[in-house]
Scaffold this motif. Structure first.
Motif, short mmCIF file in Angstrom:
data_model
loop_
_atom_site.label_atom_id
_atom_site.label_comp_id
_atom_site.label_asym_id
_atom_site.label_seq_id
_atom_site.Cartn_x
_atom_site.Cartn_y
_atom_site.Cartn_z
N ALA A 1 0.83 -1.21 0.00
CA ALA A 1 0.00 0.00 0.00
C ALA A 1 0.86 1.25 0.00
CB ALA A 1 -0.91 0.00 1.22
N GLU A 2 0.30 2.31 -0.55
CA GLU A 2 0.98 3.60 -0.56
C GLU A 2 0.76 4.34 0.76
OE1 GLU A 2 0.13 4.60 -5.21
OE2 GLU A 2 -1.52 4.53 -3.81
N GLN A 3 -0.38 4.10 1.36
CA GLN A 3 -0.74 4.79 2.60
C GLN A 3 -0.63 3.84 3.78
OE1 GLN A 3 -4.83 5.66 1.80
NE2 GLN A 3 -4.39 7.36 0.43
N GLU A 4 -0.48 4.40 4.94
CA GLU A 4 -0.47 3.60 6.17
C GLU A 4 -1.84 2.95 6.34
OE1 GLU A 4 1.10 1.66 9.10
OE2 GLU A 4 2.25 3.09 7.93
N ILE A 5 -1.85 1.72 6.78
CA ILE A 5 -3.09 1.00 7.05
C ILE A 5 -3.36 1.12 8.54
CG2 ILE A 5 -4.31 -1.20 6.88
CD1 ILE A 5 -3.39 -0.12 4.17
N THR A 6 -4.29 1.98 8.89
CA THR A 6 -4.55 2.21 10.31
C THR A 6 -5.40 1.08 10.88
OG1 THR A 6 -6.44 3.56 9.64
CG2 THR A 6 -4.40 4.72 10.16
N PRO A 7 -5.04 0.62 12.08
CA PRO A 7 -5.84 -0.44 12.71
C PRO A 7 -7.26 0.06 12.96
CG PRO A 7 -3.77 -0.09 13.87
CD PRO A 7 -3.92 1.03 12.89
N GLN A 8 -8.20 -0.56 12.32
CA GLN A 8 -9.60 -0.18 12.44
C GLN A 8 -10.42 -1.45 12.40
OE1 GLN A 8 -11.02 3.05 10.24
NE2 GLN A 8 -9.47 4.33 11.13
#
Length: 106
Positions: A13-20
């Motif tokens: 991924a290009e963006q951070e994957i936030t824990p959700q």
């Protein structure tokens, strides 16, 4: 870049994957924990050194980037693709398409 043998999913991924909750749901559906995952940027894919098969999840709003990267992924078990994390989180249709891809392969 050597990849540990306990890694079962590589998230590109290009963006951070936030824990959700969405990420938790996805991992749960795959019987994975966050510790079973490796999150990398698209630039690192050619440098992966894998001795075992893994699943790949590619997240980007740029379909050309995904298409270019798919062929560079070593030791592929399954490959899934979706829009970038921010887009995916806000799009019921994109979530549905991702779930369908994952269900077909598992």
């Amino acid at each position: 870049m050597p990849v540990a043998t306990h890694i079962r999913l590589i998230i590109i991924a290009e963006q951070e994957i936030t824990p959700q909750p969405l990420l938790s749901d996805i991992l749960h559906s795959l019987n994975l924990q966050i510790s079973d995952c490796l999150r990398i940027d698209f630039d690192f894919v050619p440098h992966l050194n894998l001795q075992h098969h893994v699943d790949y999840w590619l997240l980007s709003d740029n379909q050309e980037k995904i298409d270019r990267t798919l062929s560079q992924c070593p030791q592929v078990q399954h490959q899934w693709q979706s829009p970038a994390w921010q887009t995916l989180r806000q799009s019921p249709q994109a979530k549905r398409q991702l779930w369908q891809q994952m269900q077909k392969s598992h």
